[in-house]
Write an enzyme that holds these catalytic residues in place. Structure first.
Site, PDB file in Angstrom:
ATOM      1  N   GLN A 103      -6.075  -2.399   3.274  1.00 26.65           N
ATOM      2  CA  GLN A 103      -5.209  -2.176   4.425  1.00 26.65           C
ATOM      3  C   GLN A 103      -5.858  -1.202   5.404  1.00 26.65           C
ATOM      4  OE1 GLN A 103      -1.365   0.075   4.818  1.00 26.65           O
ATOM      5  NE2 GLN A 103      -0.528  -1.977   5.127  1.00 26.65           N
ATOM      6  N   CYS A 160       3.940   2.012   8.975  1.00 26.95           N
ATOM      7  CA  CYS A 160       4.064   3.386   8.494  1.00 26.95           C
ATOM      8  C   CYS A 160       5.006   4.182   9.395  1.00 26.95           C
ATOM      9  CB  CYS A 160       2.698   4.049   8.440  1.00 26.95           C
ATOM     10  SG  CYS A 160       2.753   5.717   7.745  1.00 26.95           S
ATOM     11  N   PRO A 180       0.841  -1.202   0.000  1.00 32.47           N
ATOM     12  CA  PRO A 180       0.000   0.000   0.000  1.00 32.47           C
ATOM     13  C   PRO A 180       0.874   1.249   0.000  1.00 32.47           C
ATOM     14  CG  PRO A 180      -0.679  -1.553   1.699  1.00 32.47           C
ATOM     15  CD  PRO A 180       0.642  -2.026   1.192  1.00 32.47           C
ATOM     16  N   MET A 181       0.563   2.195  -0.861  1.00 31.18           N
ATOM     17  CA  MET A 181       1.290   3.462  -0.902  1.00 31.18           C
ATOM     18  C   MET A 181       0.281   4.593  -1.029  1.00 31.18           C
ATOM     19  SD  MET A 181       4.632   2.583  -3.283  1.00 31.18           S
ATOM     20  CE  MET A 181       3.749   1.550  -4.466  1.00 31.18           C
ATOM     21  N   ALA A 182       0.341   5.524  -0.089  1.00 29.35           N
ATOM     22  CA  ALA A 182      -0.619   6.626  -0.055  1.00 29.35           C
ATOM     23  C   ALA A 182      -0.560   7.441  -1.344  1.00 29.35           C
ATOM     24  CB  ALA A 182      -0.328   7.529   1.141  1.00 29.35           C
ATOM     25  N   GLY A 186       7.137  -2.156  -3.118  1.00 30.88           N
ATOM     26  CA  GLY A 186       6.599  -0.809  -2.976  1.00 30.88           C
ATOM     27  C   GLY A 186       7.181   0.119  -4.021  1.00 30.88           C
ATOM     28  N   ARG A 187       8.189   0.897  -3.630  1.00 29.29           N
ATOM     29  CA  ARG A 187       8.738   1.927  -4.513  1.00 29.29           C
ATOM     30  C   ARG A 187       9.307   1.376  -5.813  1.00 29.29           C
ATOM     31  NH1 ARG A 187      13.159   4.516  -1.434  1.00 29.29           N
ATOM     32  NH2 ARG A 187      13.294   2.446  -0.489  1.00 29.29           N
ATOM     33  N   ASP A 196      13.922  -2.818  -0.787  1.00 27.71           N
ATOM     34  CA  ASP A 196      14.977  -2.885  -1.796  1.00 27.71           C
ATOM     35  C   ASP A 196      14.750  -3.978  -2.836  1.00 27.71           C
ATOM     36  OD1 ASP A 196      16.039  -0.850  -0.315  1.00 27.71           O
ATOM     37  OD2 ASP A 196      17.745  -1.983   0.459  1.00 27.71           O
ATOM     38  N   LYS A 201       1.557  -6.129   8.450  1.00 27.31           N
ATOM     39  CA  LYS A 201       2.759  -5.568   7.840  1.00 27.31           C
ATOM     40  C   LYS A 201       3.421  -4.661   8.863  1.00 27.31           C
ATOM     41  CE  LYS A 201       4.536  -3.425   3.625  1.00 27.31           C
ATOM     42  NZ  LYS A 201       5.255  -2.245   4.143  1.00 27.31           N
TER      43      LYS A 201
END
Length: 388
Positions: A81, A112, A27-29, A240-241, A218, A154
Site C-alpha cells: 500500500q 487514512c 493495512p494497519m500501521a 481490519g480491526r 464492522d 481504498k
C-alpha cells in the site's frame, strides 16, 4: 436498496491475481508487517496488504521503509500500500515498484483519517480535490501497467457528511483503470466510531459496475462478512480491526465463504500458542529479540479478550523483553480455559471519538479544485521525505 438474492461469492480477481476467498487484510500501521501477514496467511487464502508506506520515503529508500516493504520468499501475491499527495512522486514510487519487482499489487491509500495525514491533504482528505485524485490514480495505473501490476484504491465515504466523495472517486478510479475499489463505510470525521454505513457500500457497488467493489467496516466475524456481501452485493470484504489478536478469523472467513459451518473457537492453550508464534515471527522480522518482544506487547490485550487473565498478569505480559520471559508467564496461566464465547468476540481495537472538525490544510474545503495555498502545499510535499 434491494439486497441481492444470492450469497454465492465468486473468487476475488484483482487484475491477473485471484483468491478463492474474497478477503483482503487491511493495512494497519504497526500491525500488518511481514510477521503478522505470515501468521494470517497460514490461516486462509486472501490478499494480505503491507503497512501503508509513503511514496516519497520509498523513492528516497529510507531504511525503515525498505524494511516495511519486505516480503517473505513464499509470500504471494505481494500487496503493497502506497500513500502520497503528489502525482509525480506517486508515479515515481510505482515506477520503482515495477522496475525492481517490489510487489505484485499496489493499493493506493485514500482512506487514512489520522490528523497527521489529513492535515497535509492526504488519505481520506485527498479525494475532495477531484482532479488531484484523478492525476494520482492515472499516474499510478500508467506506471503499474508497464509491469502488468494491478492498482487498487481504498477510500472512505468522504471528509464528513457534508463533503462526501466516494461515488465520484469510485467512478474516477473505474475510468482510470484501477482493478478494484474498496470503501470503508465511515467518513474521516467518524474515525472508527459509530457504525459503518453498509448502505453507502451498496450504493458504490451500484455505481461502479465493471470492476470488483470491496466493503470495509464492522466485519468482526465470518457471519458479518457473509451478511455484508448479501446486503450490499460487494465482491469481497476488507478486514481490519476484526482480526486483531485473532488471526484465525481468516480461517473462519475461508470456511464461511466456502459454505462450511466450521469455525475456530480456541481455548487459551491454542491462543497462547498463536501468540507465542507471533512473537517469534516478530523477533525474526526485526532481527532483534528485544524489539520483537516490545512489538508483541500491544497485541496482548487483543489476544486475551474475554479470557480469564488477570490485570496483574496482563501487565506483566505487557513488559516482556525476551521469548523466555514470555514462555514463563504463559506457563503460569490456566491454559485449560475453553473458548469464552461472546466475550471474546465483537469489536476490538480503538474506535476513537468522532471529530468535530477534521484536520485539513487551510482553505481545503473552499473548492474541489487544487488552487492557492493547497496547490503550493502539494508542490512542497514532493520535497518532503516524510510524505505523510
Amino acid at each position: 436498496m434491494s439486497a441481492p438474492t444470492s450469497t454465492a461469492v465468486r473468487p476475488l480477481r484483482i487484475g491477473p491475481l485471484v483468491s478463492a476467498t474474497p478477503v483482503v487484510l487491511a493495512p494497519m500501521a504497526g500491525i500488518t508487517n511481514a510477521a503478522y501477514r505470515q501468521l494470517c496467511r497460514e490461516q486462509g487464502e486472501g490478499f494480505y496488504v503491507s503497512e501503508m508506506i509513503t511514496s516519497r520515503a520509498l523513492v528516497e529508500r529510507t531504511p525503515e521503509t525498505m524494511k516495511l516493504i519486505s516480503f517473505t520468499p513464499d509470500e504471494r501475491p505481494r500487496s503493497l500500500q502506497l500513500y502520497g499527495v503528489d502525482p509525480v512522486t506517486v508515479s515515481k514510487a510505482v515506477e520503482m515498484v515495477v522496475a525492481e519487482d517490489l510487489a505484485d499489487h499496489v493499493d493506493l491509500n485514500f482512506g487514512c483519517p489520522v490528523p497527521k495525514v489529513t492535515r497535509k491533504g492526504g488519505g481520506s482528505a485527498l479525494p475532495w480535490k477531484a482532479d488531484l485524485f484523478r492525476q494520482i490514480v492515472r499516474g499510478a495505473v500508467t506506471e503499474a501497467a508497464k509491469g502488468g501490476i494491478p492498482v487498487t484504491v481504498k477510500m472512505r465515504k468522504g471528509i464528513d457528511d457534508d463533503h462526501l466523495t466516494y461515488l465520484q472517486a469510485g467512478r474516477t478510479a473505474e475510468q482510470e483503470g484501477v482493478a478494484a475499489v474498496a470503501l470503508h463505510g465511515r467518513t474521516a470525521s467518524q474515525h472508527y466510531s459509530g457504525h459503518a454505513d453498509w448502505d453507502a457500500i451498496a450504493r458504490l457497488r451500484e455505481t461502479v459496475t465493471s470492476i470488483p467493489v470491496l466493503g470495509n467496516g464492522d466485519v468482526w466475524s465470518a457471519e458479518d462478512a457473509l451478511d455484508m456481501v448479501q446486503r450490499t452485493g460487494v465482491d469481497g470484504v476488507v478486514v481490519g480491526r476484526g482480526c486483531l489478536g485473532r488471526p484465525w478469523l481468516f480461517a473462519d472467513l475461508e470456511a464461511g465463504f466456502a459454505g462450511r459451518p466450521d469455525r475456530v473457537r480456541p481455548g487459551l492453550r491454542q491462543v497462547t500458542a498463536v501468540l507465542r508464534r507471533h512473537a517469534e515471527l516478530l523477533v525474526a522480522f526485526h532481527e532483534d529479540e528485544l524489539r520483537g518482544c516490545r512489538d508483541i506487547r500491544k497485541h496482548i490485550s487483543w489476544y486475551f479478550k474475554g479470557y480469564a487473565v488477570g490485570g496483574d498478569m496482563r501487565a506483566r505480559l505487557g513488559l516482556v523483553d525476551t521469548l523466555e520471559a514470555l514462555d514463563e508467564l504463559i506457563a503460569d496461566l490456566d491454559l485449560d480455559q475453553p473458548y469464552p464465547g461472546a466475550a471474546a468476540e465483537g469489536s476490538r481495537g480503538r474506535a476513537g471519538s468522532p471529530q468535530a472538525r477534521v484536520a485539513l490544510p487551510e482553505g481545503w474545503l473552499d473548492s474541489q479544485e487544487l488552487t492557492g495555498a493547497a496547490a503550493e502545499m502539494i508542490r512542497a510535499a514532493e520535497l518532503s521525505v516524510s510524505g505523510g
